[in-house]
Design a protein around this motif. Sequence first.
Motif, PDB file in Angstrom:
ATOM      1  N   VAL B  45     -61.932  26.061 -15.080  1.00 34.08           N
ATOM      2  CA  VAL B  45     -62.972  27.742 -14.945  1.00 34.08           C
ATOM      3  C   VAL B  45     -62.867  28.003 -14.564  1.00 34.08           C
ATOM      4  O   VAL B  45     -61.718  29.223 -14.509  1.00 34.08           O
ATOM      5  CB  VAL B  45     -64.082  26.681 -15.630  1.00 34.08           C
ATOM      6  N   LEU B  46     -62.676  27.743 -13.055  1.00 32.66           N
ATOM      7  CA  LEU B  46     -63.576  28.958 -11.774  1.00 32.66           C
ATOM      8  C   LEU B  46     -62.215  29.490 -11.233  1.00 32.66           C
ATOM      9  O   LEU B  46     -61.582  30.206 -11.233  1.00 32.66           O
ATOM     10  CB  LEU B  46     -63.817  28.545 -10.841  1.00 32.66           C
ATOM     11  N   PRO B  47     -61.251  28.082 -10.886  1.00 34.26           N
ATOM     12  CA  PRO B  47     -59.474  29.150 -10.421  1.00 34.26           C
ATOM     13  C   PRO B  47     -58.830  30.210 -11.436  1.00 34.26           C
ATOM     14  O   PRO B  47     -58.530  31.117 -11.434  1.00 34.26           O
ATOM     15  CB  PRO B  47     -58.853  27.340 -10.538  1.00 34.26           C
ATOM     16  N   VAL B  48     -58.803  29.734 -12.392  1.00 30.33           N
ATOM     17  CA  VAL B  48     -58.406  30.898 -13.930  1.00 30.33           C
ATOM     18  C   VAL B  48     -58.988  31.924 -13.972  1.00 30.33           C
ATOM     19  O   VAL B  48     -58.459  33.103 -13.935  1.00 30.33           O
ATOM     20  CB  VAL B  48     -58.516  29.812 -15.253  1.00 30.33           C
ATOM     21  N   LEU B  49     -60.569  32.014 -13.724  1.00 33.87           N
ATOM     22  CA  LEU B  49     -61.291  33.642 -13.972  1.00 33.87           C
ATOM     23  C   LEU B  49     -60.894  34.070 -12.506  1.00 33.87           C
ATOM     24  O   LEU B  49     -61.279  35.295 -12.208  1.00 33.87           O
ATOM     25  CB  LEU B  49     -62.935  32.788 -13.897  1.00 33.87           C
ATOM     26  N   SER B  50     -60.268  33.061 -11.311  1.00 33.53           N
ATOM     27  CA  SER B  50     -60.689  33.755 -10.049  1.00 33.53           C
ATOM     28  C   SER B  50     -59.472  34.503  -9.732  1.00 33.53           C
ATOM     29  O   SER B  50     -58.380  35.779  -9.571  1.00 33.53           O
ATOM     30  CB  SER B  50     -60.337  33.412  -8.683  1.00 33.53           C
ATOM     31  N   ILE B  51     -57.888  34.095 -10.612  1.00 35.63           N
ATOM     32  CA  ILE B  51     -56.904  34.317 -11.108  1.00 35.63           C
ATOM     33  C   ILE B  51     -56.933  35.621 -11.781  1.00 35.63           C
ATOM     34  O   ILE B  51     -56.704  36.916 -10.762  1.00 35.63           O
ATOM     35  CB  ILE B  51     -55.862  33.573 -11.814  1.00 35.63           C
ATOM     36  N   PHE B  52     -57.708  35.701 -13.072  1.00 33.26           N
ATOM     37  CA  PHE B  52     -57.823  37.141 -13.322  1.00 33.26           C
ATOM     38  C   PHE B  52     -58.860  38.209 -13.090  1.00 33.26           C
ATOM     39  O   PHE B  52     -58.560  39.487 -13.243  1.00 33.26           O
ATOM     40  CB  PHE B  52     -58.538  36.250 -14.828  1.00 33.26           C
ATOM     41  N   ASN B  53     -59.992  37.768 -12.221  1.00 38.61           N
ATOM     42  CA  ASN B  53     -60.015  38.605 -11.461  1.00 38.61           C
ATOM     43  C   ASN B  53     -59.389  39.057  -9.942  1.00 38.61           C
ATOM     44  O   ASN B  53     -60.102  40.061  -9.850  1.00 38.61           O
ATOM     45  CB  ASN B  53     -61.525  37.459 -10.545  1.00 38.61           C
ATOM     46  N   THR B  54     -58.107  38.580  -9.589  1.00 38.45           N
ATOM     47  CA  THR B  54     -57.474  39.632  -8.619  1.00 38.45           C
ATOM     48  C   THR B  54     -56.620  40.702  -9.791  1.00 38.45           C
ATOM     49  O   THR B  54     -55.425  41.251  -8.932  1.00 38.45           O
ATOM     50  CB  THR B  54     -56.088  38.225  -8.041  1.00 38.45           C
ATOM     51  N   ILE B  55     -56.701  41.076 -10.511  1.00 40.74           N
ATOM     52  CA  ILE B  55     -55.813  41.903 -11.700  1.00 40.74           C
ATOM     53  C   ILE B  55     -56.376  42.883 -11.317  1.00 40.74           C
ATOM     54  O   ILE B  55     -58.121  42.985 -11.476  1.00 40.74           O
ATOM     55  CB  ILE B  55     -56.087  41.615 -12.991  1.00 40.74           C
ATOM     56  N   PRO B  56     -55.572  43.569 -10.947  1.00 42.15           N
ATOM     57  CA  PRO B  56     -56.643  44.855 -10.641  1.00 42.15           C
ATOM     58  C   PRO B  56     -57.606  45.436 -11.460  1.00 42.15           C
ATOM     59  O   PRO B  56     -56.405  45.639 -12.912  1.00 42.15           O
ATOM     60  CB  PRO B  56     -55.978  46.068  -9.472  1.00 42.15           C
ATOM     61  N   GLY B  57     -58.381  45.673 -11.634  1.00 35.31           N
ATOM     62  CA  GLY B  57     -59.471  46.576 -12.490  1.00 35.31           C
ATOM     63  C   GLY B  57     -58.256  47.556 -13.180  1.00 35.31           C
ATOM     64  O   GLY B  57     -58.471  47.877 -14.421  1.00 35.31           O
ATOM     65  N   ILE B  58     -57.806  49.090 -12.089  1.00 36.03           N
ATOM     66  CA  ILE B  58     -56.774  49.811 -12.881  1.00 36.03           C
ATOM     67  C   ILE B  58     -55.922  49.230 -13.605  1.00 36.03           C
ATOM     68  O   ILE B  58     -55.782  49.607 -14.850  1.00 36.03           O
ATOM     69  CB  ILE B  58     -55.991  50.227 -11.839  1.00 36.03           C
ATOM     70  N   VAL B  59     -55.085  47.294 -13.876  1.00 36.89           N
ATOM     71  CA  VAL B  59     -54.047  47.585 -15.010  1.00 36.89           C
ATOM     72  C   VAL B  59     -54.942  47.415 -16.103  1.00 36.89           C
ATOM     73  O   VAL B  59     -54.259  47.380 -16.141  1.00 36.89           O
ATOM     74  CB  VAL B  59     -53.704  46.237 -13.915  1.00 36.89           C
TER      75      VAL B  59
END
Lengths: 370, 208
Positions: B45-59
């Motif tokens: 779960v955590l790696p998936v979340l942190s990948i998701f987290n790197t998507i810029p907010g603007i995108v």
Amino acid sequence: MLRFEHVSLSYGAQKIIDDISFEIQEGQMAVLIGPSGCGKTTTLKMINRLIEPSAGKIFINGEDITAQDKVELRRHIGYVIQQIGLFPNMTVAQNICVVPNLLKWSKEECDRIVHQLLELVNMPYEQYAHKYPSELSGGQQQRIGILRALAASPPIVLMDEPFSALDPMTRRSLQQEVRSLQQKLNKTFVFVTHDMEEALDLADVIIFMNQGKIVQMAPPEEMLEHPASGQIQDFLGKFIQAASPKGLTAADFMRSGVYTVPASRGINECVSMMQRRNVDTLIVVDDAKRYQGTVSIADIRLTGHVVRTIDPLIRCNTPTVHGGDNAKDCFDLLISSGAPYLVVLDGEERVLGIITKTSMASAMAEQLWG
Amino acid sequence: MTIQDLPQALWEHLTFTVVSVAAGFLLGLVLGILLSRKPALSGVVLPVLSIFNTIPGIVFIGLLFLAWGSHLATVLVALGIYATFPVLKNTYAGLISVDQQYIEAARGCGMSPAQCLFRVELPLALPTVIGGLRMSTVYTVSWAVLASMIGLGGLGTFIYAGLSSNDNGLILLGAIPAALLAFVLGSLVDLLQRHVVPKGMRKAGERA
Ligand SMILES: Nc1ncnc2c1ncn2[C@@H]1O[C@H](COP(=O)(O)OP(=O)(O)OP(=O)(O)O)[C@@H](O)[C@H]1O
Ligand SMILES: [Mg+2]
């Protein structure tokens, strides 16, 4: 009260607890001891079901503990973990009352318990009840840890090396406190330690474990007198003889390898032997090496010029004892007879050695200080 | 865009932030707790979340805008999700790092798993959890600037207007209140931290 029946525990292929059975009577202080990794903590945790055995049964008051709800069971068994584990977010009073709270006792009742228990360990309520664990010394924390286990008056209290992190002074006073608490409250205690002194001081019964098995279960005196294995003997170490001087014999106190001479020896030969060895008496034996008596340099000087051998000069005034005689009796004999030494003989009256004041003192020192 | 619009923009900005942080906090807390009950899952779960987290907010806001259109919900959901991450991570980390001795003591005393969680584990993890809330608050103040991108107001309106008209004054008129807002909200969380963290642990925390 507490009974293990053929309890075993394996992690994979490794047998941690190997078919142990024992019973602890109500009101007893049972001490589990043994080398590191022998399964003491595991055994303890099986009692409150923090660990479940893979085989066998455990009974408390005749009732199989697996028949009870785990959580409910634990509320009726006091538990002092090795690392103390006081909750840092709770005050001393709150820590003490964890179990009474879980049991939904009234606030007044909880308050009464805190007052009463703090008094028991000489920590004034006003001063300590509202402190946090981080504000207490190690010894005080350890005390509160013990009070937390006692608060709901459980009939059984488990303690896992509760004093391991303390300095000797604090440790001794806490040991005494625990012992007197246990006797006052008449509870069944199971106490883990790897300190034999602690075990001997506290225990009604000692359970010695090794590699997941019980090697010996006995009261301290019995274990001291009849240790079941060399390992237990090592653990008992310095306590074993000091605590049971009754077991010592003349053989333990004597100096062996003493010189003896046959009665047929010539006077001159004996005199030079005495000078060489710097002794003033010689022990005389017959051809079969049996003890005959002693000759002294004084007698030789007095009458040595009229005899050729020492035979006529032999005196039997030196007290003799046998190797298996009680050491204390030998000590008394040595002191009361005023003789410079005792001669120790075996069953065939052959000389085993002598007991002098020096050999006695060094043997005693050995018993005392190892 | 003039200074008269500032209070309105500030109010909108504050609302976006508070609402999405509150939602994100609750969600992060619950998910963090659930994850800590099954630490084996965290490896996935955590790696998936942190990948998701790197998507810029603007995108992310852009994508959500394409899907949902210009709604308040679009902004709140996007900000709420971003606000969730720090709280989730810190809740998980805080709970996982509660010293085993306290958990063993709690279980040994006869606490049920829920009692152990609420009476011992969560209080002990609270400083870390609130730390997550602080991060989440400060980040969300700046992410909320993106709301203006899809025409929903907030302090970002000034910044975008300033950028497109090359008016540095306008940019500052948005940026300075945003920075102040972040500072004030962050300080409020610090205050909360001091209040909710049990006394016995504040000392420990100060020493650490
Ligand atoms: N979860 C586990 N998995 C595998 N082996 C374990 C586990 N827990 C304990 N053991 C093993 O079980 C054995 C007994 O452990 P236990 O903690 O009961 O020892 P102990 O007698 O209390 O030792 P100590 O005096 O060091 O505290 C040890 O050899 C340990 O390595
Ligand atoms: Mg242990």
